[in-house]
Write a protein that holds these residues in place. Structure first.
Motif, mmCIF file in Angstrom:
data_model
loop_
_atom_site.group_PDB
_atom_site.id
_atom_site.type_symbol
_atom_site.label_atom_id
_atom_site.label_comp_id
_atom_site.label_asym_id
_atom_site.label_seq_id
_atom_site.Cartn_x
_atom_site.Cartn_y
_atom_site.Cartn_z
ATOM 1 N N HIS A 58 0.890 -1.170 0.000
ATOM 2 C CA HIS A 58 0.000 0.000 0.000
ATOM 3 C C HIS A 58 0.927 1.218 0.000
ATOM 4 O O HIS A 58 1.714 1.406 0.934
ATOM 5 C CB HIS A 58 -0.920 -0.015 1.220
ATOM 6 C CG HIS A 58 -1.902 -1.155 1.166
ATOM 7 N ND1 HIS A 58 -2.169 -1.982 2.223
ATOM 8 C CD2 HIS A 58 -2.674 -1.580 0.126
ATOM 9 C CE1 HIS A 58 -3.079 -2.883 1.851
ATOM 10 N NE2 HIS A 58 -3.405 -2.665 0.588
ATOM 11 N N GLU A 61 1.841 3.385 3.001
ATOM 12 C CA GLU A 61 2.252 2.723 4.254
ATOM 13 C C GLU A 61 3.767 2.537 4.200
ATOM 14 O O GLU A 61 4.280 1.484 3.831
ATOM 15 C CB GLU A 61 1.498 1.403 4.392
ATOM 16 C CG GLU A 61 -0.013 1.637 4.460
ATOM 17 C CD GLU A 61 -0.823 0.350 4.560
ATOM 18 O OE1 GLU A 61 -0.245 -0.738 4.723
ATOM 19 O OE2 GLU A 61 -2.064 0.452 4.465
ATOM 20 N N ARG A 100 -2.557 4.862 -1.182
ATOM 21 C CA ARG A 100 -2.637 3.412 -0.969
ATOM 22 C C ARG A 100 -2.689 2.647 -2.297
ATOM 23 O O ARG A 100 -2.168 1.551 -2.427
ATOM 24 C CB ARG A 100 -3.918 3.134 -0.174
ATOM 25 C CG ARG A 100 -4.230 1.675 0.072
ATOM 26 C CD ARG A 100 -5.582 1.561 0.776
ATOM 27 N NE ARG A 100 -5.954 0.188 1.018
ATOM 28 C CZ ARG A 100 -5.664 -0.476 2.146
ATOM 29 N NH1 ARG A 100 -4.988 0.099 3.099
ATOM 30 N NH2 ARG A 100 -6.059 -1.729 2.310
ATOM 31 N N HIS A 143 3.303 -3.399 6.737
ATOM 32 C CA HIS A 143 2.225 -2.427 6.508
ATOM 33 C C HIS A 143 2.144 -1.481 7.697
ATOM 34 O O HIS A 143 2.697 -1.748 8.766
ATOM 35 C CB HIS A 143 0.872 -3.137 6.385
ATOM 36 C CG HIS A 143 0.734 -3.963 5.156
ATOM 37 N ND1 HIS A 143 -0.133 -3.653 4.143
ATOM 38 C CD2 HIS A 143 1.378 -5.095 4.765
ATOM 39 C CE1 HIS A 143 -0.037 -4.552 3.189
ATOM 40 N NE2 HIS A 143 0.872 -5.442 3.538
ATOM 41 N N SER A 144 1.391 -0.379 7.514
ATOM 42 C CA SER A 144 1.037 0.471 8.652
ATOM 43 C C SER A 144 -0.469 0.657 8.598
ATOM 44 O O SER A 144 -1.136 0.196 7.672
ATOM 45 C CB SER A 144 1.740 1.832 8.561
ATOM 46 O OG SER A 144 1.138 2.619 7.556
HETATM 47 ZN ZN LIG Z 1 -1.603 -2.186 4.192
#
Ligand SMILES: [Zn+2]
Length: 347
Positions: A58, A61, A100, A143-144
């Protein structure tokens, strides 16, 4: 001793005992520049497992990009066993536009395994998947939370895999969540091809925070040590076992307005405890959001202005609540005070 055979990535050669950067062409951008998937291969001098570490599937992120930078600085491929393929930015389209998604508005993590003739997202998924993921026995994907949200550093794994669970605990993040996999996600497709995946969720979209970064750096190095790829003697043991859960729930705003959180990520909370107060813009008509279970907060909204129905707190139920708070403190303290993380020190 015979030299270890070079590693082949997309027809390019990465010699043993070296770090080699390899660019995989993806497509032409609309204005004519080339989009390339950039990977760096740390091909150790000795035989061992092949793993990948990826970030920014994403595009907004970005925390994993910083985690990978710091991990690479600490590794010396001449002293390493096995091979790590680092991909600091998978979705380069979203990364450059702080989004994203891709320009075709697809979510890359719903586009696996992808196809050569599909949409842009599908093509990128296909290249990453066939050239990198399937060459590995284990992947760590970082990810975040989305923008205006924060996730307590946490490892997510597919349920029912004892070997993976051991690695997830060894990673040393505050929480381990075993949950079903989403259709078309990298983890779901990788599982069907026998590639084990650890997913690290940590921090906020478009931001770096030190707890998330250090959790990621330490965790990746610990997993590599567990797999026999590095010795990393100075890297400590995990300070306390993580909170483990299979059940998480979002608490949503019961009204629109201004939200004051009474608990944030990392806090241990009891069922019924007040976690947020939402009022109108004059401070009237307060509504109280309470905890739906005993557990820890693993995610929260950082934007205090909410619409009705907005997710404001993510709570993970823990079966054994005793000492959760002390354990969380121990993990935080150890992470933030870890003296081994001098940036340039090789391990
Ligand atoms: Zn993600």
């Amino acid at each position: 001793m015979a030299r270890r055979t070079a590693f082949n990535l997309a027809g390019k050669s990465a010699p043993a005992g070296q770090a080699t950067q390899i660019a995989l062409p993806v497509s032409d951008l609309s204005a004519g520049m080339q989009a390339q998937l950039e990977a760096r291969v740390y091909h150790g001098a000795k035989d061992g497992p092949v793993i990948f570490v990826s970030a920014a599937i994403h595009g907004d992120e970005i925390i994993g990009t910083e985690i990978i930078r710091r991990v690479m600085k600490k590794l010396n491929p001449r002293r390493m066993a096995g091979t790590v393929i680092f991909v600091p930015v998978v979705n380069m389209y979203g990364f450059i536009s702080h989004s994203r998604y891709l320009p075709d508005r697809r979510d890359l993590n719903r586009s696996f395994p992808g196809s050569e003739r599909g949409s842009l997202a599908s093509q990128l998924a296909n290249i990453f998947y066939t050239e990198i993921v399937t060459k590995c026995e284990l992947g760590i994907d970082i990810h975040s939370a989305a923008i205006h949200r924060y996730n307590l550093p946490q490892i997510r794994i597919a349920s029912g895999n004892a070997k993976l669970k051991k690695l997830a605990i060894e990673f040393g993040a505050p929480a381990v969540i075993e949950a079903p996999l989403r259709d078309g996600s990298l983890r779901e497709i990788a599982k069907s091809d026998g590639v084990d995946m650890l997913l690290l969720e940590a921090g906020e979209g478009l931001r770096f925070d030190e707890l998330s970064v250090l959790t990621g750096v330490n965790g990746i190095l610990r997993v590599m040590r567990q797999l026999g790829m590095i010795t990393a003697k100075r890297l400590g043991k995990i300070p306390a076992p993580p909170a483990q859960t299979t059940k998480t729930a979002w608490l949503r705003a019961s009204r629109g307005g201004v939200c004051r959180l009474q608990a944030v990520s990392g806090d241990a909370v009891k069922n019924g405890q007040t976690l947020a107060i939402i009022s109108d813009i004059f401070g009237d008509d307060e509504e109280i959001i309470t905890a739906s279970a005993d557990g820890i907060i693993i995610g929260h909204a950082t934007l205090p202005i909410v619409n009705q129905g907005d997710a404001i707190l993510h709570i993970a139920e823990v079966r054994i609540f005793a000492n959760v708070e002390e354990r969380m403190d121990a993990i935080n303290d150890a992470m933030m005070g870890n003296e081994m993380l001098d940036e340039d020190e090789l391990i």
